[in-house]
Scaffold this active site. Structure first.
Site, PDB file in Angstrom:
ATOM      1  N   GLU A 294       0.835  -1.199   0.000  1.00 16.53           N
ATOM      2  CA  GLU A 294       0.000   0.000   0.000  1.00 16.53           C
ATOM      3  C   GLU A 294       0.872   1.252   0.000  1.00 16.53           C
ATOM      4  O   GLU A 294       1.842   1.313   0.749  1.00 16.53           O
ATOM      5  CB  GLU A 294      -0.912   0.029   1.231  1.00 16.53           C
TER       6      GLU A 294
ATOM      7  N   GLY B 149       3.455   2.162  11.030  1.00 15.40           N
ATOM      8  CA  GLY B 149       3.155   1.435  12.265  1.00 15.40           C
ATOM      9  C   GLY B 149       2.732   0.011  11.999  1.00 15.40           C
ATOM     10  O   GLY B 149       3.154  -0.919  12.679  1.00 15.40           O
ATOM     11  N   ALA B 150       1.875  -0.162  10.971  1.00 14.98           N
ATOM     12  CA  ALA B 150       1.338  -1.484  10.666  1.00 14.98           C
ATOM     13  C   ALA B 150       0.625  -1.424   9.318  1.00 14.98           C
ATOM     14  O   ALA B 150       0.411  -0.355   8.761  1.00 14.98           O
ATOM     15  CB  ALA B 150       0.372  -1.931  11.755  1.00 14.98           C
ATOM     16  N   MET B 151       0.243  -2.616   8.807  1.00 22.44           N
ATOM     17  CA  MET B 151      -0.435  -2.705   7.513  1.00 22.44           C
ATOM     18  C   MET B 151      -1.470  -3.816   7.554  1.00 22.44           C
ATOM     19  O   MET B 151      -1.200  -4.894   8.073  1.00 22.44           O
ATOM     20  CB  MET B 151       0.607  -2.958   6.408  1.00 22.44           C
TER      21      MET B 151
ATOM     22  N   HIS C  19      -6.873  -1.319  15.078  1.00 22.73           N
ATOM     23  CA  HIS C  19      -6.957  -0.565  13.823  1.00 22.73           C
ATOM     24  C   HIS C  19      -6.845  -1.503  12.622  1.00 22.73           C
ATOM     25  O   HIS C  19      -7.667  -1.465  11.699  1.00 22.73           O
ATOM     26  CB  HIS C  19      -5.825   0.474  13.800  1.00 22.73           C
ATOM     27  N   GLU C  20      -5.826  -2.367  12.646  1.00 20.62           N
ATOM     28  CA  GLU C  20      -5.601  -3.258  11.493  1.00 20.62           C
ATOM     29  C   GLU C  20      -6.714  -4.293  11.356  1.00 20.62           C
ATOM     30  O   GLU C  20      -7.083  -4.667  10.237  1.00 20.62           O
ATOM     31  CB  GLU C  20      -4.237  -3.944  11.602  1.00 20.62           C
TER      32      GLU C  20
END
Length: 930
Positions: A172, A306-308, A342-343
């Site tokens: 992304e 932070g994350a995906m 969130h993820e």
């Protein structure tokens, strides 16, 4: 995803390239000089991918990989040209097959490349028939990426010091094309069958479970993964590593696993338990089962954001996933919970239902940010996350108050513009306007709307208006359900509520929040029982820009001295009047900071509220107290309130004990002395720092040097002790020095209370011996919290040589990971000794930074703002303007550059107007502080 860094840490311490896009150009030139048959950044609409078969073979010794992509396509009209995305891939052969049959021709397709658009054209000898199924087969090779995107190399050291290599993906927004040729746009969804060839000592994981492993040659295994659901290319993921894992099952039978490097797998339990709980919550809340058989969470040693949310294989920074019971901080536990939440929210918002194009990224990110708070409030009530939500709104307002801001939904086209969308407006403002809508409609009514939206658009793509249309018919009319909140209010009118029901026009209301930049300032003037309201566009430096004339539909809420029950009023016009049942001593709007607007109380309105805080501050909630502090200082910036009145308001903090008002005050006051540091105003700067310490001294003295208390109490303790030590408050410094001596004597083996470690390390880093010892401990630490605490402490040094060495080392990435560099650069940029070094480093290494972190990325924005946005002199402003204008297409038009220039101009104007007033205010006696 933005990480949760404590507020005080940060303070103590656009258009993009000129992508060739002229529709007047008849044809572009491919890299071989031939005419390229497509001249648009976007792919043609006549070609649709159906299914990809991917085979990837990575060699972790040579750092190269080979691939074969077979993609089934359908054309809606006859064409002999297939346009796809490909970036840094060496295509060796491309062929075409009709359906599942034979090759149409033994002759390979002609391949043309146009690198500026990251596109390839495959030219067929005969036109493809409309409506027929074809398969494009492409063989290619590439190097593993040295950046943090595409299919890239990551490394880690074992406890024995051995360097190990793994390969992971981050696609992304536009980097799937760096791993395989594809139709790399979010609306071009397809299913994927993935095969990975690997060394027997490695493990491969992907979006779906492993179906089988086949020995294809000596020392080579091919893993076959199950076919995916229909999804966007940016959500594809695969990792080749030697990770270990721990697993649990959810109640509905989904296998949840956390993967990490072997030495850290013992830190995976907290995230695993949180993930199981949160996945179960979302299945229940959305009333849609999680559609995959498994959900993996992988901690990657090198990770830019932070994350995906890759579907079925979410990836994280180690610090965003791994929790060490012995050394991780309270804020780390809070951060990990929020990021995992969130993820996992994205598995529905973003993955199941995806925005049609990146202009509506907020439909993904705003919702996931909002759902963090909805979910964690229920699953982890002890974290009290609802207290932190409005801080996200203030973060968004910081950039949204500038002329260079953008609407939540805004046109973008090229990759750098797309990357710029991953900002506080898409995430935080998106979440805040959703929270405001939820407060307006009621939680249950809002939930009905979003469940309807998810069910209607599952496996599809949406635009802004699709969400609002789903919210238009949410009140039950058949009497089968008990009506609540908005729906019950709609059945009867009230003289004090303009939320009576003509028709619920959610779309018109919310378009004012998503299609216009900025936010409203509401001015309240009370005259007897009459409350006069006026709205205008809040913008810093607005005198330099033309009037926008924006109007919002503002769902106002208020309480008064006579009633603590929340009253409501929908302000649709520039001015309006409401009539109270009786006269009041004070009125407070935007209850709990649930609305995305700020409020000015004209005449003696601020004096009444200031008096309330002084006499009985707990009459209103801690969030309301924090929002008053924020709003007061925002009004100083546009000269609606004097700096003296705003500072007077803060004097009540002598009696404050709650985290959010104190953090908000620090958020306002610390930048004031940071601006003074840049102007060499040492006398007033020192007086101001002394005032801040006096204000909080009683609360600092009450802090125990332990890890006791709630998460918010522990976070407050950590920040207050750090502030006291950095500001050289001797009782704090002496105790920290004693702790550091004992810790150092034990060779770092002595256990220090986690909450005081930051203060202890910061004091210890102030001499060469302590600094060197901390760096040596950094190299061997397995704790993300401890490493980040040491990083912060090293950046507080007053030794320019140490700071320069730290910049050089973190950029090299050998001991300190390069992923940490943007944060280290910003911390040194906040250091009164270090800021010139940070600014110089950014300028001298700009091209390398852009190559590593990508133009338009949030990392680049973080570095630009972090090194320059506290400048407060005209000389520095001219330096900044001169440097960025010299970059031309390599950064001059970035939105973060416009933001930092506006911010510096505002800093200069603010200091010129307020500095002398602050100096005089500090000299006056303040009985409150005695």
């Amino acid at each position: 995803m933005p990480s949760l860094l404590p507020l005080v840490l940060t303070f103590l311490s656009v258009s993009s390239p000129s992508w060739c896009q002229n529709s007047d150009i008849e044809s572009l030139k491919a890299s071989n000089g031939d005419s390229f048959p497509w001249n648009n950044m976007r792919l043609p609409e006549y070609m649709t991918p159906i299914h990809y078969d991917l085979m990837i073979h990575a060699n972790l010794s040579t750092l190269t990989f080979w691939g074969k992509t077979e993609v089934e396509i359908i054309a809606s009209r006859p064409t002999s040209t297939i346009i796809m995305h490909s970036h840094h891939l060496q295509i060796s052969k491309a062929t075409l097959r009709r359906g599942a049959g034979e090759m149409l021709s033994e002759e390979p397709l002609k391949v043309l490349e146009y690198p500026a658009h990251e596109q390839v054209a495959l030219l067929a000898a005969q036109p493809l028939l409309a409506g027929s199924l074809y398969t494009v087969i492409i063989d290619y090779a590439a190097n593993l990426s040295e950046s943090f995107h595409g299919f890239y190399k990551s490394t880690y050291r074992t406890q024995e010091g051995e360097m190990r290599i793994l390969a992971a993906t981050q696609f992304e927004p536009t980097a799937a094309r760096m791993a395989f040729p594809c139709f790399d746009e979010p609306a071009l969804k397809a299913s994927f069958s993935i095969k990975i060839k690997r060394d027997p000592r490695h493990l491969a994981i992907s979006n779906m479970p492993l179906v089988k492993s086949v020995n294809v040659a000596e020392g080579l295994i091919e893993d076959h993964f199950d076919i995916t659901v229909k999804m966007s290319t940016y959500l594809v993921a695969f990792i080749i590593s030697d990770f270990k894992s721990v697993s649990k099952m959810t109640k509905s039978g989904v296998k949840v696993s956390v993967y990490a490097v072997p030495d850290k797998i013992n830190q995976a339990d907290y995230a695993l338990d949180a993930a199981v709980t949160l996945l179960e919550f979302y299945e229940d809340y959305f009333n849609i089962p999680y559609p995959l058989p498994k959900q993996d969470l992988a901690a990657i040693p090198d990770f830019q954001s932070g994350a995906m949310e890759n579907w079925g294989l979410t990836t994280y920074r180690e610090s965003s996933l791994l929790y060490d019971k012995e050394k991780s901080s309270a804020s780390s536990k809070l951060g990990i919970t929020m990021i995992v939440s969130h993820e996992l929210a994205h598995q529905w918002f973003g993955n199941l239902v995806t925005m049609e194009w990146w202009n509506d990224l907020w439909l993904n990110e705003g919702f996931a940010k909002f759902m963090e708070f909805v979910s964690v409030t229920v699953t982890h009530p002890e974290l009290k996350v609802e207290d932190y939500f409005f801080g996200k709104c203030f973060n968004a307002m910081e950039v949204d108050a500038l002329n260079s801001s953008h609407p939540v939904s805004t046109p973008v086209e090229n990759p750098a513009q797309i990357r710029e969308m991953f900002d506080d407006v898409s995430y935080e403002k998106g979440a805040c306007i959703l929270n405001m809508l939820r407060d307006y409609l009621s939680a249950d009514t809002f939930k009905r709307g979003i469940v309807q939206y998810l069910q209607k658009y599952s496996y599809k793509n949406t635009k802004n208006e699709d969400l609002w249309n789903s919210m238009m018919h949410i009140c039950p009319t058949d009497g089968t359900q008990t009506m609540d909140g908005f729906c019950s209010r709609s059945q009867h009118s009230s003289s004090t509520s303009h939320w009576r029901q003509e028709v619920v026009d959610v779309k018109t209301m919310m378009n004012t929040w998503t299609l216009q930049k900025g936010f409203p300032l509401i001015t309240i003037t009370v005259s007897g029982r009459n409350v006069h309201m006026k709205q205008e566009h809040y913008m810093k430096g607005s005198e330099r820009f033309p009037e926008t004339g924006y109007l919002w539909h503002v769902p106002l809420t208020f309480i008064t001295s006579k009633s603590d029950s929340v009253q409501r009023f929908l302000l649709k016009t520039k001015t309006d009047v409401l009539i109270l049942p009786e006269a009041v001593q004070w009125i407070k709007f935007n209850v709990g900071m649930n609305g995305y607007y700020i409020v000015h109380y004209a005449d003696d309105g601020w004096a009444s509220l200031s008096g309330l805080l002084k006499e009985a501050h707990t009459t209103i909630s801690s969030n309301d107290r924090a929002s008053l502090i924020n709003n007061a200082f925002q009004l100083v910036s546009i000269e609606k309130l004097s700096i003296e009145k705003a500072l007077d308001l803060t004097l009540y903090l002598k009696n404050e004990t709650e985290i959010m008002p104190i953090f908000q005050a620090l958020n306002e006051l610390i930048p004031m002395y940071k601006l003074m540091e840049k102007r060499d105003m040492i006398e007033v700067e020192t007086q101001f720092k002394d005032f801040l310490l006096k204000l909080l001294k009683d609360l600092i003295d009450k802090q125990t040097w332990t890890d006791e208390g709630s998460v918010s109490e522990r976070m407050l303790r950590s920040q207050l002790l750090l502030l006291a030590c950095v500001r050289n408050y001797q009782p704090c410094v002496q105790r920290a020095e004693r702790y550091f001596r004992e810790w150092k004597s034990s060779n770092g083996n002595m256990s220090i209370p986690i909450d005081v470690t930051l203060a202890v390390f910061a004091v210890g880093a102030q001499n060469t011996e302590g600094w060197d010892f901390l760096y040596s401990k950094y190299q061997s630490s397995l704790s993300s919290t401890e490493k980040s605490q040491i990083e912060f402490s090293l950046c507080t040094s007053k030794d320019p040589e140490k700071l320069q060495w730290l910049l050089d080392q973190s950029f090299k990435g050998e001991i300190i990971k390069t992923q940490e560099f943007p944060h280290i650069l910003t911390l040194i940029g906040r250091n009164p000794v270090g800021y010139p070094l940070a600014w110089k480093f950014l300028r001298e290494n700009w091209n390398k930074l852009v190559q590593k972190f990508e133009l338009g990325s949030s990392s680049i924005a973080h570095m630009v703002m972090g090194t320059t946005d506290q400048f407060s002199t005209r000389a520095r402003l001219e330096e900044v303007k001169g440097f960025f204008s010299s970059l031309k297409e390599n950064g001059s038009q970035l939105r973060c550059v416009q933001q930092t220039i506006e911010t510096i101009e505002e800093n200069i104007r603010w200091m010129d107007k307020n500095f002398d007033k602050i100096r005089l205010w500090l000299q006056k006696e303040k009985p409150e502080l005695l």
